[in-house]
Design a protein around this motif. Sequence first.
Motif, PDB file in Angstrom:
ATOM      1  N   GLN A 224      14.131  83.480  49.518  1.00 42.94           N
ATOM      2  CA  GLN A 224      14.491  82.388  50.425  1.00 42.94           C
ATOM      3  C   GLN A 224      15.624  82.833  51.352  1.00 42.94           C
ATOM      4  N   PHE A 225      15.464  82.513  52.639  1.00 43.36           N
ATOM      5  CA  PHE A 225      16.517  82.806  53.620  1.00 43.36           C
ATOM      6  C   PHE A 225      17.145  81.496  54.114  1.00 43.36           C
ATOM      7  N   ILE A 226      18.424  81.568  54.408  1.00 45.64           N
ATOM      8  CA  ILE A 226      19.131  80.428  55.005  1.00 45.64           C
ATOM      9  C   ILE A 226      19.829  80.882  56.270  1.00 45.64           C
TER      10      ILE A 226
ATOM     11  N   VAL B 100      19.317  83.995  50.645  1.00 49.71           N
ATOM     12  CA  VAL B 100      19.934  85.099  51.382  1.00 49.71           C
ATOM     13  C   VAL B 100      20.268  84.625  52.797  1.00 49.71           C
ATOM     14  N   GLU B 101      21.453  84.948  53.257  1.00 47.58           N
ATOM     15  CA  GLU B 101      21.853  84.580  54.612  1.00 47.58           C
ATOM     16  C   GLU B 101      21.215  85.547  55.610  1.00 47.58           C
TER      17      GLU B 101
ATOM     18  N   PRO C 289      16.089  82.350  59.534  1.00 50.72           N
ATOM     19  CA  PRO C 289      16.804  81.358  58.721  1.00 50.72           C
ATOM     20  C   PRO C 289      15.862  80.221  58.324  1.00 50.72           C
ATOM     21  N   GLY C 290      15.882  79.855  57.058  1.00 56.58           N
ATOM     22  CA  GLY C 290      15.030  78.786  56.556  1.00 56.58           C
ATOM     23  C   GLY C 290      13.691  79.240  56.017  1.00 56.58           C
ATOM     24  N   ASP C 291      13.335  80.498  56.217  1.00 54.29           N
ATOM     25  CA  ASP C 291      12.046  80.981  55.744  1.00 54.29           C
ATOM     26  C   ASP C 291      12.038  81.134  54.224  1.00 54.29           C
ATOM     27  N   ALA C 292      10.940  80.703  53.608  1.00 48.42           N
ATOM     28  CA  ALA C 292      10.730  80.875  52.175  1.00 48.42           C
ATOM     29  C   ALA C 292       9.495  81.740  51.984  1.00 48.42           C
TER      30      ALA C 292
ATOM     31  N   ASN D 280       6.736  80.029  54.148  1.00 45.28           N
ATOM     32  CA  ASN D 280       6.748  78.567  54.261  1.00 45.28           C
ATOM     33  C   ASN D 280       5.365  77.974  53.970  1.00 45.28           C
ATOM     34  N   GLY D 281       4.696  78.579  52.980  1.00 45.19           N
ATOM     35  CA  GLY D 281       3.401  78.079  52.539  1.00 45.19           C
ATOM     36  C   GLY D 281       2.205  78.577  53.312  1.00 45.19           C
ATOM     37  N   GLU D 282       2.430  79.314  54.383  1.00 47.53           N
ATOM     38  CA  GLU D 282       1.330  79.822  55.219  1.00 47.53           C
ATOM     39  C   GLU D 282       1.139  81.314  54.964  1.00 47.53           C
ATOM     40  N   THR D 283      -0.094  81.728  54.752  1.00 54.59           N
ATOM     41  CA  THR D 283      -0.368  83.149  54.539  1.00 54.59           C
ATOM     42  C   THR D 283      -0.079  83.936  55.816  1.00 54.59           C
ATOM     43  N   VAL D 284       0.776  84.960  55.687  1.00 51.83           N
ATOM     44  CA  VAL D 284       1.155  85.758  56.860  1.00 51.83           C
ATOM     45  C   VAL D 284       0.766  87.222  56.715  1.00 51.83           C
ATOM     46  N   ALA D 285       0.424  87.667  55.496  1.00 46.60           N
ATOM     47  CA  ALA D 285       0.016  89.059  55.304  1.00 46.60           C
ATOM     48  C   ALA D 285      -0.771  89.184  54.007  1.00 46.60           C
ATOM     49  N   GLU D 286      -1.752  90.063  54.035  1.00 51.30           N
ATOM     50  CA  GLU D 286      -2.535  90.380  52.848  1.00 51.30           C
ATOM     51  C   GLU D 286      -2.757  91.882  52.806  1.00 51.30           C
ATOM     52  N   GLY D 287      -2.831  92.421  51.603  1.00 48.23           N
ATOM     53  CA  GLY D 287      -3.064  93.854  51.474  1.00 48.23           C
ATOM     54  C   GLY D 287      -3.397  94.218  50.049  1.00 48.23           C
ATOM     55  N   ARG D 288      -3.523  95.512  49.824  1.00 49.25           N
ATOM     56  CA  ARG D 288      -3.821  96.004  48.491  1.00 49.25           C
ATOM     57  C   ARG D 288      -2.977  97.236  48.224  1.00 49.25           C
ATOM     58  N   SER D 289      -2.694  97.478  46.965  1.00 52.91           N
ATOM     59  CA  SER D 289      -1.754  98.534  46.602  1.00 52.91           C
ATOM     60  C   SER D 289      -2.197  99.918  47.053  1.00 52.91           C
ATOM     61  N   ASP D 290      -3.499 100.142  47.212  1.00 52.73           N
ATOM     62  CA  ASP D 290      -3.926 101.474  47.632  1.00 52.73           C
ATOM     63  C   ASP D 290      -3.688 101.728  49.117  1.00 52.73           C
ATOM     64  N   ALA D 291      -3.112 100.755  49.822  1.00 49.13           N
ATOM     65  CA  ALA D 291      -2.657 101.022  51.195  1.00 49.13           C
ATOM     66  C   ALA D 291      -1.551 102.065  51.207  1.00 49.13           C
ATOM     67  N   VAL D 292      -0.914 102.271  50.064  1.00 48.86           N
ATOM     68  CA  VAL D 292       0.175 103.245  49.930  1.00 48.86           C
ATOM     69  C   VAL D 292      -0.426 104.586  49.518  1.00 48.86           C
ATOM     70  N   LEU D 293      -0.748 105.422  50.489  1.00 51.18           N
ATOM     71  CA  LEU D 293      -1.272 106.775  50.275  1.00 51.18           C
ATOM     72  C   LEU D 293      -2.516 106.812  49.392  1.00 51.18           C
TER      73      LEU D 293
END
Length: 261
Positions: free
Chosen positions: A259-261, A95-96, A242-245, A189-202
Amino acid sequence: MLSDAVRTELADELERAERDRVPIDPLVSRYPDIDVVDAYEIQLINIRRRLDTGARVVGHKVGLSSEAMQRMMGVDEPDYGHLLAEMEVYEDVPVEAGRYLFPRVEVEVGFVLGADLPGADCTEADVLAATVAFAPAIELIDSRIKDWNIGLMDTISDNASSAGYVLGPERVAPKDIDIKSIDAVLTRNGETVAEGRSDAVLGDPVIAVAWLARKVASFGVRLKAGDIVLPGSCTRAIDARPGDAFHAEFAGLGSVRLQFI
């Protein structure tokens, strides 16, 4: 409440901002009397315009579905936007990033409906009965408002800040997984940036979908077989450059990448 002429003017501004990729000032700073009805009508003006030129609604997204986001916005219920077929992006097609103003990604458990949902009296049981599968999903969000400086009326008017979505290939039937306890990890890009669980949604994403079915019914809309519903994010939103996977892994549900370009 705003006049029809002002609603149309603000819809025009948002349409131009998306097309020209030039953000606008917050609507609420210029029209402090704007209310929820105004905001949804502004959203619908632009959705109808896109439908008139061949776009097709394939589902809806729910926003503000976490208690933290509702407190931040000073509201006690979620909001929603439309998903159009042209908004779908794909795992194997980069995706651009330049197509958007301030792109971010969110991790969601997508619902694929196999039957129509009731309207004003829709229950959580109805949602589970109508859902043919859950799917790993990433929502691509964007804001046509400068610097994401948004209030509730800004994001509703702006199609709930929706811009795109991608579903991973896996499909899991509701009977085969506990929708309230799906752990999700997002890497960039291989680095963990967020974690969560489905019950965070209400506390349960099914609650968000049932709310959505009831809410859109007040506008004469029904959620139908084949629709995709994104009930809200398991994690905080992450900026996309741009460039983030991105890769989102869901326990028991599979994965999805973007993937972003």
